[in-house]
Design an enzyme around this catalytic site. Structure first.
Site, PDB file in Angstrom:
ATOM      1  N   SER A 575       0.846  -1.183   0.000  1.00 32.92           N
ATOM      2  CA  SER A 575       0.000   0.000   0.000  1.00 32.92           C
ATOM      3  C   SER A 575       0.892   1.248   0.000  1.00 32.92           C
ATOM      4  CB  SER A 575      -0.942  -0.038   1.204  1.00 32.92           C
ATOM      5  OG  SER A 575      -2.009   0.849   1.041  1.00 32.92           O
ATOM      6  N   ASP A 660      -9.837  -3.369  -5.447  1.00 30.50           N
ATOM      7  CA  ASP A 660      -9.201  -2.598  -4.382  1.00 30.50           C
ATOM      8  C   ASP A 660      -9.773  -1.177  -4.342  1.00 30.50           C
ATOM      9  OD1 ASP A 660      -7.478  -1.367  -2.578  1.00 30.50           O
ATOM     10  OD2 ASP A 660      -5.752  -2.501  -3.269  1.00 30.50           O
ATOM     11  N   HIS A 695      -8.198  -4.723  -1.404  1.00 29.35           N
ATOM     12  CA  HIS A 695      -6.964  -4.289  -0.755  1.00 29.35           C
ATOM     13  C   HIS A 695      -6.390  -5.334   0.194  1.00 29.35           C
ATOM     14  CE1 HIS A 695      -4.221  -0.992  -0.135  1.00 29.35           C
ATOM     15  NE2 HIS A 695      -4.345  -1.063   1.174  1.00 29.35           N
TER      16      HIS A 695
END
Length: 723
Positions: A575, A660, A695
């Site tokens: 991330s 995501d 995610h």
């Protein structure tokens, strides 16, 4: 909510260490087919009299395009490209498939299949979560009054997940009369939830279904009123708070709050005392609260104190007052208190002063005790204060690097603090601590199936000196039998954003690396809060370059200290940590043999210029607003996608998810395409897209480890490890 990536769910293998260089290149793919080549369609992006050409801007799809039964031309082109990259990755890692299967089996084999959490007591019931062998999902249960009573299943996620490629349930809330369960479900992995209600006594679900919301909410004390948060479906920002009456249609719900500033996240919860419904508003730099008597659900919310500028705080109700953890005139926060009848900031009185070298993380309030979570010298601490006589003491953990945290403590009237503890060598433990007698009772230690002996591993703290003189802490673990030299493989993990600190916790998955001769290290770089709030402030906005420099300097320190060499050093981040990976390999690509960038936030400038993308407006105070010229120019200097250049790059594995919501899949897809078109080496460049997840990766207890096995196999292949 930010671009947080929970540090790998890394689990475990018990094999003897291999000589990492013994079979170097033996597992590298040969005679690979040509890699997929993405079509170029130049998009001209101009701002501040500066023009960027983006040849892969066309890869963006809307949510509607992703789920359409009949894909349009553009959608099909994007899906074909992602699938082609998946096929290429599968071919590139073909030789590792037996190892991937073995890794997965060993990783899952270390996890107790019929496991259960330690029960906690709340409002007359003992609550716990258990798992059954052969099932992927949790079963949420409770027992009334005593653990000897008959079990009552609140929610069996295995039943709800039937027919779904992805399923997750969050925010379970039981009504004060213990009769109704509210929960939020997600079947896409885009963090757009649907709230449902279950009659616990009959097992039947109510017809009430509330779509397009955040997980979580709060019951009023009438047992009929439920407060929840709805989302803006374009930006995915939490936007409005609603009041729902059980048994009525959604259209009858009443909006009680509307946040019109898109830089804020909002939500609603109930105080531990059960006396207040609390709406929170949070931007990167500002907190704001509204409170309502939980016995008066149709009443009007009252602002706790007027919204300020650059003021972060949290509130905890205790008897006739509120405690406030605030950074007003206190960079590392201080503790204040005020009467429930005079909550304006002008009435706050100091309880615990600010300390330059100690970060006040938060508090847990009991009738007779106050527990303070602190951080100093890159380690967490728990401080116990007697509310009556003000005597205090700290818990002693006895290891050089560790993780400690306040666990679930729903009851006020108790002298027992439940906390969690682990370290890089010690499995996760749940401990009950008697704050009066100072006696500890270990309620559970994570069981590692097949056995784990902490004394066989070494845990260390190293300090790297960054180029500006700052000392950056690192947490390191390896097996005692591993020889440290320039042929030792080492994985260096880091995050470095949002003030999130990656503490040195135990992972049975990580044994898969350690038992094969890897060293594992966490770099506690600026942008996190390991060394206090200043550490965070010095690694964001116009100081963001410190984050990347710290990581590079940590890597160089490990090489100089003879833990490894550039030929055997591996980097990983996810991330915002994926942004870190992209930045450092642009800046110093020769420092690493391989890099894993998980769901990486790499197209920084374009994303932060687009306010329709989830998270953007809320994060201007984290990265800067590129609509301001100075911020634009600074972000452009490190944005990984914009800084790709004609040079050699290390071997690179990228992972992403089609759905995501935190980092859109097109960021890593575009980055991959640009790297492949620009770089000058023949090193491996591959990407795996989970076409069903977002995610956090796959749902369920075990499926996620398929991706972990793939990531480990990538590194093992580069090291010539095939066992």
């Amino acid at each position: 909510m930010n671009r947080t990536f929970n540090l790998l769910m890394i689990t475990a293998l018990l094999l003897t260490a291999c000589n990492p260089s013994a079979k170097k290149q033996s597992m590298m793919p040969t005679n690979l087919p040509d890699a997929p080549i993405a079509e170029k369609k130049d998009s001209v992006l101009t701002i501040h009299n500066d023009t960027r050409i983006d040849p892969y801007f066309w890869m963006r799809l809307t949510d509607e395009q992703k789920v359409a039964e009949t894909p349009d031309i553009q959608t099909q082109k994007v899906l074909d490209y992602l699938n082609a990259e998946n096929s290429y990755t599968e071919t590139a890692l073909k030789n590792t498939e037996p190892l991937q299967e073995k890794l997965f089996d060993e990783i899952v084999g270390r996890i107790k299949k019929d496991d259960a959490s330690v029960p906690y007591f709340s409002n007359g019931y003992w609550y716990y979560v258990r798992y059954e062998e052969g099932k992927e999902y949790a079963i949420h249960c409770r027992k009334k009054g005593s653990l000897e009573e008959k079990e009552q299943i609140l929610l069996d996620i295995n039943e709800l997940a039937v027919g779904h490629e992805y399923y997750a349930a969050y925010g379970l809330k039981v009504s004060p009369d213990n009769k109704t369960l509210a929960f939020a479900e997600d079947t896409v992995s885009r963090r757009i939830y649907t709230i449902r209600f279950k009659n616990i006594e009959t097992g039947e679900f109510y017809s009430d279904v509330i779509p397009n919301v955040e997980a979580g909410g709060a019951w009023a004390n009438d047992n009929k009123t439920y407060f929840y948060t709805s989302k803006n479906l374009t930006s995915l920002l939490s936007e409005k708070i609603w009041r729902h009456k059980l048994g009525t249609a959604n259209k009858a719900d009443v909006m009680v709050y509307h946040e019109k500033d898109p830089s804020y996240y909002i939500g609603v919860y109930k105080s531990k005392s059960d006396q207040y419904i609390i709406i929170y508003n949070s931007s990167t730099l500002v907190s704001d609260y509204q409170i309502l008597d939980a016995n008066n659900p149709t009443g009007k919310f009252k602002q706790f104190t007027p919204r300020g500028t650059d003021h972060e705080y949290s509130i905890s109700h205790y008897k006739d007052k509120f405690y406030i953890v605030t950074n007003d005139k206190a960079q590392n926060f201080r503790l204040m208190e005020t009467s429930v009848n005079a909550t304006d900031m002008s009435n706050w009185k100091e309880v615990l002063p600010h300390r330059k070298d100690v970060l006040l993380n938060g508090i847990e309030v009991f009738n007779d005790y106050l527990v303070v979570s602190e951080r100093s010298n890159a380690l967490p601490h728990l401080r116990i204060i007697n509310q009556k006589n003000k005597e205090e003491h700290y818990l002693d953990f006895g290891e050089p690097v560790y993780l400690s945290y306040i666990s679930i403590n729903p009851e006020f009237d108790t002298e027992i603090l439940r906390y969690g503890y682990s370290s890089l060598t010690t499995p996760n433990s749940t401990i009950d601590y008697n704050m009066r007698t100072k006696q500890k009772e270990v309620k559970k230690v994570q069981e590692v199936i097949g056995g784990h002996e902490p004394s066989e591993y070494v845990s260390e703290r190293q300090w790297a000196v960054a180029r500006d003189g700052k000392k950056v802490p690192m947490s390191i673990v390896y097996k005692k039998s591993t020889e440290l030299n320039d042929e030792t493989p080492l994985l260096l993990y880091a995050y470095g954003s949002y003030g999130n600190t990656i503490d040195p916790y135990f992972s049975s998955t990580r044994l898969s690396l350690l038992d094969r001769g890897f060293v594992f290290a966490i770099a506690h770089i600026r942008g996190g809060q390991a060394m206090g709030r200043e550490w965070y402030d010095d690694g964001k906005m116009m100081n963001k370059m410190n984050t990347f420099n710290d990581y590079i300097d940590c890597a160089k320190h490990l090489i100089k200290a003879n833990y490894t060499s550039a030929d055997h050093l591996y980097a990983m981040g996810g991330s915002a940590g994926g942004l870190l990976m992209g930045a450092v390999i642009n800046m110093q690509p020769d420092l690493f043999n391989g890099v894993i960038a998980a769901v990486p936030f790499v197209d920084v400038v374009s994303t932060m210029l687009d306010e329709t993308i989830p998270l953007t407006t809320n994060e201007f105070d984290e990265w800067g607003n590129p609509k301001e010229e100075a911020a634009y120019k600074y972000m452009l200097t490190y944005s990984p996608y914009d800084q790709v250049k004609a040079q050699e790059y290390p071997n690179l594995l990228i992972t992403t998810g089609l759905f995501d919501s935190q980092v859109q899949y097109w960021e890593p897809a575009k980055w991959l395409a640009k790297l492949r078109d620009t770089k000058t080496d023949d090193n491996l460049l591959i990407m795996h897209t989970n076409m069903e997840a977002g995610h956090g990766g796959a749902s369920g207890r075990f499926k996620r480890y398929k991706e972990t096995a793939l990531e480990y196999s990538f590194m093992f292949m580069l090291e010539g490890i095939d066992q």
